[in-house]
Motif scaffolding. Structure first.
Motif, mmCIF file in Angstrom:
data_model
loop_
_atom_site.group_PDB
_atom_site.id
_atom_site.type_symbol
_atom_site.label_atom_id
_atom_site.label_comp_id
_atom_site.label_asym_id
_atom_site.label_seq_id
_atom_site.Cartn_x
_atom_site.Cartn_y
_atom_site.Cartn_z
ATOM 1 N N TYR A 142 -5.774 -10.516 1.903
ATOM 2 C CA TYR A 142 -5.486 -10.702 2.880
ATOM 3 C C TYR A 142 -3.363 -10.960 2.448
ATOM 4 O O TYR A 142 -2.534 -10.294 3.305
ATOM 5 C CB TYR A 142 -5.052 -11.822 3.594
ATOM 6 N N GLU A 143 -3.114 -11.497 1.587
ATOM 7 C CA GLU A 143 -1.943 -10.697 0.854
ATOM 8 C C GLU A 143 -0.634 -9.602 0.784
ATOM 9 O O GLU A 143 0.151 -9.954 1.230
ATOM 10 C CB GLU A 143 -1.725 -11.661 -0.784
ATOM 11 N N VAL A 144 -1.913 -8.853 0.525
ATOM 12 C CA VAL A 144 -1.397 -7.527 0.354
ATOM 13 C C VAL A 144 -0.595 -6.588 2.267
ATOM 14 O O VAL A 144 0.457 -6.047 1.958
ATOM 15 C CB VAL A 144 -2.114 -6.761 -0.217
ATOM 16 N N LEU A 145 -1.053 -7.274 2.546
ATOM 17 C CA LEU A 145 -0.638 -6.870 4.077
ATOM 18 C C LEU A 145 1.207 -7.692 4.511
ATOM 19 O O LEU A 145 0.825 -8.601 4.965
ATOM 20 C CB LEU A 145 -0.785 -6.518 5.236
ATOM 21 N N GLY A 146 2.310 -7.122 3.907
ATOM 22 C CA GLY A 146 3.362 -7.757 4.833
ATOM 23 C C GLY A 146 4.547 -7.111 4.434
ATOM 24 O O GLY A 146 4.832 -5.797 4.410
ATOM 25 N N PHE A 147 5.432 -7.596 4.868
ATOM 26 C CA PHE A 147 6.559 -7.107 5.631
ATOM 27 C C PHE A 147 7.656 -7.396 4.016
ATOM 28 O O PHE A 147 8.750 -6.414 4.107
ATOM 29 C CB PHE A 147 7.701 -7.595 6.838
ATOM 30 N N ALA A 148 7.671 -7.965 3.691
ATOM 31 C CA ALA A 148 8.727 -8.875 2.805
ATOM 32 C C ALA A 148 8.571 -7.332 0.947
ATOM 33 O O ALA A 148 9.888 -7.088 0.854
ATOM 34 C CB ALA A 148 8.540 -9.544 1.856
ATOM 35 N N ARG A 162 4.527 -2.587 3.198
ATOM 36 C CA ARG A 162 4.880 -2.143 4.143
ATOM 37 C C ARG A 162 4.313 -0.560 3.620
ATOM 38 O O ARG A 162 3.787 -0.125 5.351
ATOM 39 C CB ARG A 162 6.669 -1.735 3.723
ATOM 40 N N LEU A 163 3.837 -0.535 2.637
ATOM 41 C CA LEU A 163 2.654 0.958 2.330
ATOM 42 C C LEU A 163 2.226 1.178 2.645
ATOM 43 O O LEU A 163 1.120 1.694 3.549
ATOM 44 C CB LEU A 163 3.691 1.977 1.408
ATOM 45 N N SER A 164 1.207 -0.310 2.929
ATOM 46 C CA SER A 164 0.065 -0.214 2.950
ATOM 47 C C SER A 164 -0.262 -0.891 4.656
ATOM 48 O O SER A 164 -1.057 -0.396 4.934
ATOM 49 C CB SER A 164 -0.192 -1.809 1.789
ATOM 50 N N MET A 165 0.378 -1.410 5.096
ATOM 51 C CA MET A 165 0.316 -1.125 6.703
ATOM 52 C C MET A 165 0.833 -0.457 7.334
ATOM 53 O O MET A 165 -0.193 0.176 7.797
ATOM 54 C CB MET A 165 1.618 -2.176 7.189
ATOM 55 N N MET A 166 1.559 0.225 6.438
ATOM 56 C CA MET A 166 1.084 2.128 7.319
ATOM 57 C C MET A 166 -0.046 2.811 6.570
ATOM 58 O O MET A 166 -0.231 3.310 7.446
ATOM 59 C CB MET A 166 2.581 2.762 6.312
ATOM 60 N N ALA A 167 -0.560 2.747 5.878
ATOM 61 C CA ALA A 167 -2.159 3.220 5.304
ATOM 62 C C ALA A 167 -2.889 2.505 6.451
ATOM 63 O O ALA A 167 -4.004 3.678 7.050
ATOM 64 C CB ALA A 167 -2.649 2.600 4.473
ATOM 65 N N PHE A 168 -3.179 1.022 6.965
ATOM 66 C CA PHE A 168 -3.584 1.087 8.299
ATOM 67 C C PHE A 168 -3.226 1.197 9.067
ATOM 68 O O PHE A 168 -4.697 2.136 10.142
ATOM 69 C CB PHE A 168 -3.994 -0.723 8.023
ATOM 70 N N ILE A 169 -2.120 1.824 9.884
ATOM 71 C CA ILE A 169 -2.070 2.288 10.527
ATOM 72 C C ILE A 169 -1.788 3.503 10.876
ATOM 73 O O ILE A 169 -2.860 3.994 11.834
ATOM 74 C CB ILE A 169 0.066 2.004 11.286
ATOM 75 N N LEU A 170 -2.289 4.518 10.035
ATOM 76 C CA LEU A 170 -2.382 5.686 9.456
ATOM 77 C C LEU A 170 -3.997 5.826 9.635
ATOM 78 O O LEU A 170 -4.517 7.306 10.447
ATOM 79 C CB LEU A 170 -2.135 6.619 8.802
ATOM 80 N N ASN A 171 -5.110 5.169 9.153
ATOM 81 C CA ASN A 171 -5.940 4.993 9.123
ATOM 82 C C ASN A 171 -6.634 4.799 10.595
ATOM 83 O O ASN A 171 -7.658 5.088 10.915
ATOM 84 C CB ASN A 171 -6.935 3.678 8.420
#
Length: 156
Positions: A53-59, A64-73
């Motif tokens: 859970y901690e990997v996804l975050g704006f900080a 931020r790149l992990s969130m981008m990967a989830f969005i691209l997914n």
């Protein structure tokens, strides 16, 4: 007997294989998107990137790149819905099912339910994107199969 455009026969084997296929698409492409992100920032790959859970975050940049990967997914999964589900009405069901199993996987991996707000925000955004884009693509294909008028075409 009237011919139906599409049959609505209950086919549990088809449904289960579609669920399994969508789950495979979800994790395969998420892995590829994350590998691409990791190559950009030279981080080591780990299951944490998918399930923690901690990997996804704006900080952090990594967050931020992990969130981008989830969005691209979400886009890749929407294409999966278009290619393999092909029914706009079923897109939300399959999207929620995939993300429900991901929630269960994360819960088991972390031994607790997700408490990070960013995790919920990213996953809700991914559900919305996947379902809406998948539905849009499927609807376009479904509508193309229905002739709008049968009269002679006139060039206006």
């Amino acid at each position: 007997a009237m011919a139906h455009f599409r049959s609505y026969i209950w086919d549990p084997v088809l449904i289960l294989s579609q669920i399994l296929l969508m789950q495979c698409i979800y994790y395969s492409f998420l892995g590829l998107w994350l590998a691409g992100v990791d190559a950009l920032v030279h981080t080591s790959r780990s299951l944490d990137q998918i399930f923690s859970y901690e990997v996804l975050g704006f900080a952090t940049m990594q967050g931020r790149l992990s969130m981008m990967a989830f969005i691209l997914n979400s886009l890749t999964c929407a294409l999966g819905l278009w290619f393999f589900i092909r029914r706009g009405k079923q897109c939300l069901d399959f999207t929620i099912t995939v993300h429900f199993f991901h929630l269960i996987g994360c819960w088991i991996y972390n031994a607790q339910p997700p408490a990070a707000l960013s995790w919920w925000l990213v996953n809700v955004a991914c559900i919305a994107l996947t379902a809406v884009i998948g539905e849009y693509l499927c609807m376009r294909t479904e509508l193309r199969a229905i002739p709008v008028n049968s009269g002679p075409k006139s060039n206006l």
